[in-house]
Design a protein around this motif. Structure first.
Motif, short mmCIF file in Angstrom:
data_model
loop_
_atom_site.label_atom_id
_atom_site.label_comp_id
_atom_site.label_asym_id
_atom_site.label_seq_id
_atom_site.Cartn_x
_atom_site.Cartn_y
_atom_site.Cartn_z
N MET A 1 46.87 56.65 53.74
CA MET A 1 46.87 55.42 53.99
C MET A 1 45.07 55.08 54.30
O MET A 1 44.46 54.26 53.69
N ILE A 2 44.70 55.97 55.32
CA ILE A 2 43.33 55.90 55.70
C ILE A 2 42.23 56.19 54.39
O ILE A 2 41.58 55.39 54.19
N GLU A 3 42.90 57.04 53.54
CA GLU A 3 42.00 57.33 52.20
C GLU A 3 41.88 56.01 51.48
O GLU A 3 40.92 55.60 50.86
N ALA A 4 42.99 55.23 51.22
CA ALA A 4 43.14 54.14 50.32
C ALA A 4 42.10 52.94 51.08
O ALA A 4 41.28 52.16 50.59
N ILE A 5 42.11 52.87 52.30
CA ILE A 5 41.44 52.07 53.36
C ILE A 5 39.76 52.19 52.79
O ILE A 5 39.00 51.21 52.63
N TYR A 6 39.42 53.45 52.94
CA TYR A 6 37.83 53.83 52.46
C TYR A 6 37.67 53.77 51.19
O TYR A 6 36.63 53.47 50.74
N LYS A 7 38.84 53.86 50.17
CA LYS A 7 38.48 53.79 48.71
C LYS A 7 38.33 52.62 48.17
O LYS A 7 37.89 52.26 47.15
N ARG A 8 39.14 51.58 48.71
CA ARG A 8 39.19 50.60 48.30
C ARG A 8 38.03 49.70 48.28
O ARG A 8 37.28 49.65 49.16
N ARG A 9 37.54 49.14 47.06
CA ARG A 9 36.58 48.11 46.69
C ARG A 9 36.83 47.13 45.80
O ARG A 9 37.96 47.06 44.97
N SER A 10 36.22 46.05 45.84
CA SER A 10 36.45 44.79 44.97
C SER A 10 36.14 45.29 43.50
O SER A 10 34.96 45.50 43.33
N VAL A 11 37.18 45.26 42.54
CA VAL A 11 36.82 45.33 41.05
C VAL A 11 36.62 44.09 40.55
O VAL A 11 37.40 43.32 40.37
N ARG A 12 35.51 44.21 39.86
CA ARG A 12 35.39 42.77 38.95
C ARG A 12 35.14 43.21 37.37
O ARG A 12 34.78 42.39 36.73
N ARG A 13 35.44 44.46 37.02
CA ARG A 13 35.52 44.74 35.60
C ARG A 13 36.82 45.64 35.35
O ARG A 13 36.96 46.62 35.75
N PHE A 14 37.75 45.01 34.58
CA PHE A 14 39.18 45.64 34.28
C PHE A 14 39.16 45.88 32.82
O PHE A 14 38.54 45.23 31.88
N LEU A 15 39.74 46.96 32.49
CA LEU A 15 40.09 47.67 31.11
C LEU A 15 41.18 46.66 30.67
O LEU A 15 42.01 46.11 31.58
N PRO A 16 41.25 46.30 29.32
CA PRO A 16 42.48 45.65 28.72
C PRO A 16 43.59 46.54 28.72
O PRO A 16 44.22 46.66 27.67
N ARG A 17 44.06 47.02 29.75
CA ARG A 17 45.28 47.88 29.74
C ARG A 17 46.36 47.31 30.49
O ARG A 17 45.97 47.12 31.82
N PRO A 18 47.39 47.06 30.35
CA PRO A 18 48.56 46.20 31.20
C PRO A 18 48.87 47.13 32.43
O PRO A 18 48.72 48.59 32.20
N VAL A 19 49.35 46.66 33.50
CA VAL A 19 49.73 47.14 34.60
C VAL A 19 51.06 47.23 34.57
O VAL A 19 51.82 46.05 34.59
N PRO A 20 51.87 48.41 34.55
CA PRO A 20 53.36 48.39 34.31
C PRO A 20 54.08 47.70 35.58
O PRO A 20 53.70 47.63 36.53
N GLN A 21 55.33 47.15 34.83
CA GLN A 21 56.02 46.23 35.75
C GLN A 21 56.44 47.27 37.11
O GLN A 21 56.45 46.49 38.32
N ASP A 22 56.68 48.23 37.00
CA ASP A 22 57.17 49.21 38.08
C ASP A 22 55.83 49.35 39.31
O ASP A 22 56.06 49.20 40.39
N VAL A 23 54.64 49.38 38.70
CA VAL A 23 53.58 49.39 39.76
C VAL A 23 53.34 48.14 40.18
O VAL A 23 53.19 47.97 41.40
N ILE A 24 53.51 47.00 39.43
CA ILE A 24 53.38 45.53 39.91
C ILE A 24 54.50 45.59 41.13
O ILE A 24 54.08 44.82 42.44
N GLU A 25 55.91 45.91 40.81
CA GLU A 25 56.97 45.76 42.04
C GLU A 25 56.32 46.69 43.04
O GLU A 25 56.65 46.09 44.28
N LYS A 26 55.90 47.91 42.96
CA LYS A 26 55.37 48.60 44.25
C LYS A 26 54.32 47.77 45.10
O LYS A 26 54.42 47.89 46.15
#
Ligand SMILES: Cc1cc2nc3c(=O)[nH]c(=O)nc-3n(C[C@H](O)[C@H](O)[C@H](O)COP(=O)(O)O)c2cc1C
Length: 198
Positions: A1-26
């Motif tokens: 979790m600490i790793e995610a805290i340090y890795k997280r950055r604001s993303v302003r450029r997204f690929l046109p690739r859907p986010v799967p439903q199971d990922v959204i639910e997680k």
């Protein structure tokens, strides 16, 4: 979790690739693990995908035009319009946007008693904890996110478009990115006061 805290950055450029439903639910499941004042769990989520994104952004642009013409109740916010236009463009391209609502929220501009104001603050803090959980969970799952509050410039239009109860607290854009983002460097030592000794 600490790793995610340090890795997280604001993303302003997204690929046109859907986010799967199971990922959204997680991501949503992680959201509701957040603590909440009096365990009120005041959050509510609206997941926007596909063609609905166009109508959402169109509602946002209508709101921004009203601010530009001085026809909105957000007078004085004109300097924020360019940044909000940029945010609208990001939301247009992000495969998923999740609106996070405060179910118990009070309408903007309502005069609140001190206890009601405190409750509003506590509920917004709880909702924000859920939002942060979402962005950290997304990071952990390899999904980029952007927390947006520029939606507030089009508050009324987006609220009408959402057509559900609750007050908007934030909109989170999610998607995959190929843009490498280095960890943020934050100056923090000047923001801390120590009282007493260990
Ligand atoms: C409450 C909140 C609202 C934000 N609103 C926007 C927004 O509307 N548009 C945008 O591009 N970024 C927005 N951001 C992202 C911030 O600009 C970003 O977190 C900050 O610049 C630090 O960068 P980092 O997230 O990459 O560490 C928002 C962040 C927060 C926490």
């Amino acid at each position: 979790m600490i790793e995610a805290i340090y890795k997280r950055r604001s993303v302003r450029r997204f690929l046109p690739r859907p986010v799967p439903q199971d990922v959204i639910e997680k991501i949503l499941e992680a959201a509701v693990q957040a603590p909440s004042a009096k365990n009120r769990q005041p959050w509510k989520f609206v997941v926007v995908r596909g063609r609905e994104r166009r109508d959402m952004v169109s509602a946002m642009k209508t709101g921004l035009q009203k601010v530009r013409r001085g026809e909105s109740r957000f007078t004085g916010w004109e300097p924020y319009i360019p940044s909000a236009v940029y945010t609208a463009r990001i939301l247009e391209l992000a495969p998923v946007t999740i609106f996070v609502l405060n179910k118990q929220g009070r309408p903007l501009g309502e005069n609140l008693s001190v206890p009601d104001k405190i409750m509003e603050i506590c509920d917004l803090e709880s909702v924000s904890a859920a939002v942060q959980n979402m962005s950290l969970a997304a990071t952990d799952l390899g999904v980029g996110s952007l927390w947006t509050c520029n939606i507030f410039l089009a508050y009324d239009e987006l609220k009408t478009w959402l057509n559900t109860d609750g007050e908007m607290a934030a909109a989170m854009a999610f998607g995959y990115t190929d843009k490498p983002l280095p960890p943020a460097r934050r100056e923090w030592k000047n923001s801390v006061l120590y009282r007493g000794e260990d």
